[in-house]
Motif scaffolding. Structure first.
Motif, short mmCIF file in Angstrom:
data_model
loop_
_atom_site.label_atom_id
_atom_site.label_comp_id
_atom_site.label_asym_id
_atom_site.label_seq_id
_atom_site.Cartn_x
_atom_site.Cartn_y
_atom_site.Cartn_z
N PHE A 27 19.86 -74.77 -22.08
CA PHE A 27 18.93 -74.14 -23.00
C PHE A 27 18.82 -72.64 -22.75
O PHE A 27 17.88 -71.99 -23.21
CB PHE A 27 17.55 -74.80 -22.89
N SER A 28 19.79 -72.11 -22.01
CA SER A 28 19.69 -70.71 -21.62
C SER A 28 19.77 -69.76 -22.81
O SER A 28 19.32 -68.62 -22.72
CB SER A 28 20.76 -70.36 -20.59
N ASN A 29 20.33 -70.21 -23.93
CA ASN A 29 20.40 -69.36 -25.12
C ASN A 29 19.28 -69.63 -26.12
O ASN A 29 19.24 -69.00 -27.18
CB ASN A 29 21.74 -69.58 -25.83
N TYR A 30 18.38 -70.52 -25.77
CA TYR A 30 17.30 -70.90 -26.68
C TYR A 30 16.01 -70.20 -26.28
O TYR A 30 15.77 -69.95 -25.09
CB TYR A 30 17.06 -72.40 -26.62
N ALA A 31 15.16 -69.95 -27.22
CA ALA A 31 13.79 -69.54 -26.90
C ALA A 31 13.00 -70.78 -26.50
O ALA A 31 13.28 -71.89 -26.97
CB ALA A 31 13.15 -68.86 -28.09
N VAL A 32 12.03 -70.59 -25.65
CA VAL A 32 11.25 -71.71 -25.13
C VAL A 32 9.77 -71.43 -25.34
O VAL A 32 9.33 -70.28 -25.24
CB VAL A 32 11.52 -71.93 -23.63
N ALA A 95 8.97 -76.81 -25.11
CA ALA A 95 9.82 -77.04 -26.27
C ALA A 95 10.80 -75.89 -26.40
O ALA A 95 10.58 -74.81 -25.84
CB ALA A 95 8.96 -77.16 -27.53
N ALA A 96 11.85 -76.11 -27.17
CA ALA A 96 12.87 -75.07 -27.33
C ALA A 96 13.32 -75.01 -28.78
O ALA A 96 13.33 -76.04 -29.48
CB ALA A 96 14.07 -75.35 -26.42
N HIS A 97 13.68 -73.81 -29.22
CA HIS A 97 14.29 -73.67 -30.55
C HIS A 97 15.52 -72.80 -30.42
O HIS A 97 15.68 -72.00 -29.50
CB HIS A 97 13.29 -73.13 -31.56
N THR A 98 16.41 -72.97 -31.41
CA THR A 98 17.75 -72.39 -31.30
C THR A 98 17.84 -70.91 -31.64
O THR A 98 18.84 -70.26 -31.33
CB THR A 98 18.72 -73.16 -32.20
N GLN A 99 16.81 -70.36 -32.27
CA GLN A 99 16.85 -68.92 -32.60
C GLN A 99 16.32 -68.14 -31.40
O GLN A 99 15.18 -67.69 -31.38
CB GLN A 99 16.05 -68.64 -33.85
N GLY A 100 17.19 -67.99 -30.43
CA GLY A 100 16.80 -67.54 -29.11
C GLY A 100 16.10 -66.20 -29.02
O GLY A 100 15.34 -65.97 -28.08
N ALA A 101 16.34 -65.33 -29.99
CA ALA A 101 15.75 -63.99 -29.93
C ALA A 101 14.47 -63.89 -30.72
O ALA A 101 13.86 -62.82 -30.79
CB ALA A 101 16.76 -62.96 -30.43
#
Length: 123
Positions: A27-32, A95-101
């Motif tokens: 999940f390192s590229n995901y926002a959390v 939780a995490a989402h894929t729009q990391g920035a």
């Protein structure tokens, strides 16, 4: 895929740190984000951090008391909680989402969720 540490019981004014580890995928590229849900209440936003860790955002109710952080090398995210109050009692979810920035505060924007952990603050 997201595994939280165990919460616990703490006295008012105390501190507790929650962790959330990735399992099975990175999940390192995901926002959390962290959310919480108290009995009889809707799930509410607590804090979020972008993938790089450069941007964070907090709910007013926890600003100055909680700190969100992440260690991408170990694929783990943290929520350090200080000066806890009885009203912080809730089940906490990472939780995490894929729009990391992107900074997102709606639960519906998050695709991946941990199982939740109980945090109880006694007065």
């Amino acid at each position: 895929q997201l595994v939280e540490s165990k919460g616990g019981l703490v006295q008012a004014g105390g501190s507790l740190r929650l962790s959330c580890a990735a399992s099975g995928r990175t999940f390192s590229n995901y926002a959390v984000g962290w959310f919480r849900q108290a009995p009889g209440k809707e799930r509410e936003f607590v804090a979020t951090i972008t993938w790089s860790g450069k941007s964070t955002y907090y709910a007013d109710s926890v600003k100055g008391r909680f700190t969100i952080s992440r260690d991408n090398a170990n694929d783990t995210m943290y929520l350090q909680m200080r000066s806890l109050k009885p009203e912080d009692t809730a089940v906490y979810y990472c939780a995490a989402h894929t729009q990391g920035a992107r900074i997102k505060i709606r639960a519906s924007d998050y695709e991946y969720w941990a199982q939740g952990t109980q945090v109880t603050v006694s007065s």
